[in-house]
Motif scaffolding. Structure first.
Motif: not given
Ligand code: SAM
Length: 209
Positions: A40-42, A115-119, A144-145
């Protein structure tokens, strides 16, 4: 007995065994998380949320990647919030990181924030997976990713690999097909799955329209 106590505390860490589990997760999920974050591009100014942040190791990794962006961690375990805050105290002091207690089913944020959610290694425990994915969709910005990260992945070569943990915790390993299907139902697009054959790990990226 010790194994059972420890593993049971992956669901919602608390007390003595919860502390041990948090320490073990911070260490044990670090390589998995590094591998997944490559997919994923942060951007330096991104707003990022880590759901089910556990002991806060992923939050600290994300803080290194965003420059003037912000990183939020949410977990429904009081102990995880305490430990995440401790690990990220410098990032919290300079207002780069915020750790909150809350459930993925009712995230304490306005819509279109991230913009981004991680889990990482948390999806299996969610009680209402379709609605929980929709709740994450709500807080994502348009385009958003979401990045979901899994160690417990079904395997044709080793069909019983996760039997013990599945039976102990009443959870299920995920398959590429099932996760793609539920993400589509929750409204996500551009769903991509990535696997690491040597470990069996999988991560999935998906976008809000
Ligand atoms: C196996 S741990 C993984 C923790 C961390 N992401 C890591 O990789 O080390 C699962 C975490 O998800 C949290 N969790 C489970 N269900 C949750 C929910 N419905 N809402 C918020 N957090 C949840 C647990 O409290 C626990 O900290």
């Amino acid at each position: 007995m010790k194994y059972r106590k420890l593993v049971e505390n992956a669901v919602r860490p608390q007390g003595f065994w919860g502390k041990l589990m948090i320490r073990s997760m911070n260490k044990g999920h670090s390589e998995l998380t590094d591998w997944a974050l490559v997919h994923i591009k942060i951007n330096r100014d991104d707003n990022v949320l880590d759901v089910g942040c556990g002991g806060g190791k992923t939050v600290s990794k994300l803080c290194e990647k965003v420059g003037n962006g912000k990183v939020f961690g949410v977990d429904y375990s009081e102990l995880c919030v305490e430990k995440s805050k401790k690990l990220n105290k410098n990032n919290i002091m300079c207002a780069k990181a915020t750790i909150l207690q809350g459930s993925v089913s009712a995230l304490p944020f306005e819509e279109n924030k991230f913009d981004i959610v991680t889990a990482v290694e948390t999806y299996y425990f969610w009680q209402d997976k379709l609605n929980d994915l929709k709740e994450i969709y709500r807080v994502l910005k348009p385009c958003g990713k979401l990045l979901l990260v899994f160690e417990m992945v079904t395997s044709e070569e080793k069909p019983h690999k996760w039997d013990k943990v599945e039976n102990l915790l009443g959870i299920k390993a995920v398959s590429k097909e099932d996760i793609t299907d539920i993400l589509l139902h929750a409204g996500y697009q551009n769903i991509r799955t990535y696997s690491k054959s040597s470990t069996g790990w999988m991560c999935v990226t998906a976008e809000k329209e």
